[in-house]
Each structure stands twice: as structure tokens, then as C-alpha cells.
Design an enzyme around this catalytic site. Sequence first.
Site, short mmCIF file in Angstrom:
data_model
loop_
_atom_site.label_atom_id
_atom_site.label_comp_id
_atom_site.label_asym_id
_atom_site.label_seq_id
_atom_site.Cartn_x
_atom_site.Cartn_y
_atom_site.Cartn_z
N ASP A 124 0.81 -1.22 0.00
CA ASP A 124 0.00 0.00 0.00
C ASP A 124 0.85 1.27 0.00
O ASP A 124 0.45 2.29 0.54
CB ASP A 124 -0.97 0.03 1.21
N LYS A 137 2.10 2.10 -5.04
CA LYS A 137 2.78 1.57 -6.22
C LYS A 137 1.98 1.82 -7.49
O LYS A 137 2.54 2.06 -8.55
CB LYS A 137 3.01 0.05 -6.08
N LYS A 149 0.15 4.30 -8.65
CA LYS A 149 0.40 5.57 -9.34
C LYS A 149 1.78 5.58 -10.00
O LYS A 149 1.92 6.00 -11.15
CB LYS A 149 0.30 6.72 -8.32
N GLY A 197 -3.89 -4.78 -4.57
CA GLY A 197 -4.86 -3.82 -5.09
C GLY A 197 -4.16 -2.55 -5.50
O GLY A 197 -3.50 -1.92 -4.70
N HIS A 198 -4.24 -2.21 -6.76
CA HIS A 198 -3.66 -0.96 -7.23
C HIS A 198 -4.79 -0.01 -7.61
O HIS A 198 -5.74 -0.42 -8.26
CB HIS A 198 -2.80 -1.18 -8.48
N GLN A 221 2.25 -5.99 -3.15
CA GLN A 221 2.54 -6.04 -1.71
C GLN A 221 3.85 -5.32 -1.37
O GLN A 221 4.22 -4.39 -2.07
CB GLN A 221 2.56 -7.49 -1.21
N THR A 278 3.14 -12.72 3.23
CA THR A 278 2.42 -13.32 2.11
C THR A 278 3.15 -14.61 1.71
O THR A 278 4.19 -14.93 2.29
CB THR A 278 2.30 -12.29 0.95
P1 GDP Z 1 -0.35 0.06 -3.75
O1 GDP Z 1 -0.98 -1.12 -3.09
O2 GDP Z 1 1.05 0.26 -3.28
O3 GDP Z 1 -0.45 0.06 -5.23
O4 GDP Z 1 -1.12 1.31 -3.22
P2 GDP Z 1 -2.31 2.06 -3.94
O5 GDP Z 1 -2.02 2.30 -5.37
O6 GDP Z 1 -3.58 1.38 -3.58
O7 GDP Z 1 -2.18 3.47 -3.25
C1 GDP Z 1 -2.76 3.78 -2.07
C2 GDP Z 1 -3.56 5.07 -2.17
O8 GDP Z 1 -2.68 6.17 -2.07
C3 GDP Z 1 -4.34 5.26 -3.45
O9 GDP Z 1 -5.62 5.74 -3.10
C4 GDP Z 1 -3.55 6.34 -4.19
O10 GDP Z 1 -4.34 7.12 -5.05
C5 GDP Z 1 -3.00 7.13 -3.06
N1 GDP Z 1 -1.76 7.85 -3.33
C6 GDP Z 1 -0.68 7.44 -4.07
N2 GDP Z 1 0.30 8.37 -4.02
C7 GDP Z 1 -0.16 9.39 -3.25
C8 GDP Z 1 0.40 10.64 -2.79
O11 GDP Z 1 1.54 11.00 -3.08
N3 GDP Z 1 -0.38 11.39 -1.96
C9 GDP Z 1 -1.64 11.02 -1.57
N4 GDP Z 1 -2.31 11.83 -0.76
N5 GDP Z 1 -2.19 9.87 -1.98
C10 GDP Z 1 -1.47 9.06 -2.80
#
Ligand code: GDP
Length: 431
Positions: A13, A16, A18, A40-41, A225, A240
Site C-alpha cells: 500500500d 505503487k 500511481k 490492489g492498485h 505487496q 504473504t
Molecule cells: P499500492 O498497493 O502500493 O499500489 O497502493 P495504492 O495504489 O492502492 O495506493 C494507495 C492510495 O494512495 C491510493 O488511493 C492512491 O491514489 C493514493 N496515493 C498514491 N500516491 C499518493 C500521494 O503521493 N499522496 C496522496 N495523498 N495519496 C497518494
Amino acid sequence: MANVVVVGAQWGDEGKGKIVDWLSERADVIARFQGGHNAGHTLVIGETVYKLHALPSGVVRGGKLSVIGNGVVLDPWHLVKEIEGIRGQGVEITPETLMIAENTPLILPLHGELDRAREEAANPGAKIGTTGRGIGPAYEDKVGRRSVRVADLGDRATLEARVDRALTHHNALRRGLGIDPIDREALIADLEAISEKILPFAAPVWKVLNEKRKAGKRILFEGAQGALLDIDFGTYPFVTSSNVIAGQAATGVGLGPSAIDYTLGIVKAYTTRVGEGPFPTELTDEDGKRLGERGHEFGTTTGRQRRCGWFDACLVKQTCATSGVNGIALTKLDVLDGFETLKICTGYDLDGTRLDYLPTAADQQARCTPVYEELPGWSQSTEGARSWADLPAEAIKYVRRVEELIECPVALLSTSPERDDTILVTDPFAD
Ligand code: GDP
């Protein structure tokens, strides 16, 4: 660099999605190499939000090849639903844009049932906090040499033999757990029905990727993860069931280790963890609540509230080492806006001894207390900052201190969920 591996450098979380999306624009191939649909992305492109679990993030960008590698375990029914959902958002997915390794093991419904039955039966302290999707049991079957793999779907006799092998094991387990045995015919019929929708995407991924590599194509390896959930180097057993660290990228698609040119670690500016397990810098006070609220710390896949805490430089230094991280993408810096003081964990105190790593023994982990360094916070907003000049001096100091402590430079800095709200220091794909 031709090929870049993206790994989460904490407990997942890290944001990743973005960063992978941002990098995928520069890549020709985007490959998943471990995990299942528990990852989950969240991708935000313009007004559209895409939630991906099994599909590589590249599918939402046109003209790319997305790959599900053999290191993944695949729930074919889930994948078909996910493909249909993403197609419903106007994205084209064809066998030219998506390939699934023929040697990918399948997650069957019996794996999810086993996962959930075990978690329910476990004492509260012994629960792993799995997502209940069958990922762990599917990996057990892979190592136990009783998986049904994608290639087995193409031939009825092979499929029956594979199912029988799996059922000999699972029906015995189910009897022990008091669950009804599997209906063999129904399972085979379900697999045959789904195979029509999966087989068109099946390919010798190792071969395709080796050819792409020879042709000088850029491959982005998309980790799911985080390294602290790695089966070997994570906080075992609260981990995991696969290797998450960068070395797995090669094994998980069928390329040699020399195919990895650059490893980008994704690091959140604070720490979160979902589910059970050790978390030295966890905050259960107002600061923790504030991080959770400002950071919207709820799981993409499960909706579970994440535990939040201060940045643990000691742990990130450790994961940068085990993954050979060349540079990090520091995300969610904006969530720290408005804190008067920020703390960073620089090591642990174990029974009066200072440690610069988290020990492996569970009892020692439990006795480790974080050693903190305090830094001044900032009151200005960093949200949406796209250059260093947009950042307050204290925020820059915080970032610089993180780099020093983890002994790894910042390549990218993310300041909002929007893909363009990113400060680029080093392009991982640049030669
Ligand atoms: P992953 O599991 O690592 O891919 O995490 P996610 O892609 O689910 O990201 C977690 C959340 O953080 C998502 O809702 C993103 O839109 C948000 N997010 C990513 N980068 C940033 C950031 O720099 N600032 C903020 N405020 N939110 C972010």
C-alpha cells in the site's frame, strides 16, 4: 535503463499503482511476477479511477503488452470478471495486449475455502490476516506439485489428472477441518467452462520476454505487496506466501537476474500495515488516527483499516538492501502536512542494546522499541507540488534525512494521487 523492477519497500500500500502507471507510459511491456488478486492498485487517470487486482497496471494504457508471469497465482474466474469490468470502463484487452504464462498455477475455489476455514479456526494471536482469497493455499499446492496450471486447461485428460491429484490432498484436509469434500465433476466442468476465456491469453511468457529483451524493449516489472511481507525476509509468519523482493522479478517471468537493470523501491513517507504482525513504529494515538484519516488508509482490496505509524528508516534501509534498491519513489509526503513535529525511527533498543536492523526472532522483535529522531514539521501544503521550489524547507529536510538514513536516493517524489503531481529526480528508465 532497459528494465525496471518496482517493489514496495514497506508492508504494501505504498502507492505503487500511481508510480507503476507513471512508469508504464515509458515501458513497452508491464509484467506481474508474484502475488495474486490480493494486490490492489488504484490508478487515477483524469476523472477515471481504475481498481486493479490481478491485471498489470499497463492494461489501462494503449499499445503496451501486459504480462501475468508464472510467479503469480491466478484465480481465472476473478480474472475474467476483472477483464470484463475494465473493458466496461472502455479499455481494450486482447491476446495481443495481455499474455498469461502457461506455467502459472491456478487458484481454485477450494483454496479460498481453505484459507478462510484456517483463519476462522486460528486463535486470535495466530491469525495471519490473509485476504481469504486462497493465495497462500495456491502457493502451497505449487510447491507441493499438485497445482492445476494454465496449460492444463487445454486438455481434458490432463485436467482430470491434475484435479484428482489436488483433490486427494484437499479432501483429506477438508475432512480434518469438517468441510464437505469437493464435487469433482462440478470443479472440472467449471474449469472447462472458464478455460475458453483464459486460454486465448496463454503464452510462453519466458520466450516472449526473452525476445522482447533482445529486441531492446523496455520491461517494467510490477511488484505487488511489500518487501516486509516477503515469505523469506518479511515478518514471518505474518507475511504473504511468495517472494516479493526484486530478485523474484526474474524467476517470476523466466528471465535471468541480469535482466534487472534498476530497482525502484516505493516508500510511503510514513508507515502502514494491514492485518496482524509486528509493527514497531505503530501509533495508536491521535497522530496515528490523523495519518489514517489524511492518508485514506483503507485497503483497496479488503476495505480494511490500515494500522499507521511513523516512518521507520531502519526497516526501509533493510528492504532497500534485500531488494538491491537503486532509488526510491517517496509517496504521500502531503499526508504529513500540518504535523508540528515528525518522528523517524533510526534503530531499535533491544534490552538496552541499540540495533540497526530488525532481528528475525519473534520474541526479540516484540521487545524492540523504536529509537526516534525528531524533525520539525511544516504548516504549508505540499499537496500537488511538482517541483522542489513548491516544497517548504522543512519538507525538503525531511526528504533529505530519509535519504541519508536509508542510504538510498529519492528518484521520484509523489505529492498527491494525481499522476502528474510528481517531482522527478531520476528517471529509472533513463540510460
Ligand atoms: P499500492 O498497493 O502500493 O499500489 O497502493 P495504492 O495504489 O492502492 O495506493 C494507495 C492510495 O494512495 C491510493 O488511493 C492512491 O491514489 C493514493 N496515493 C498514491 N500516491 C499518493 C500521494 O503521493 N499522496 C496522496 N495523498 N495519496 C497518494
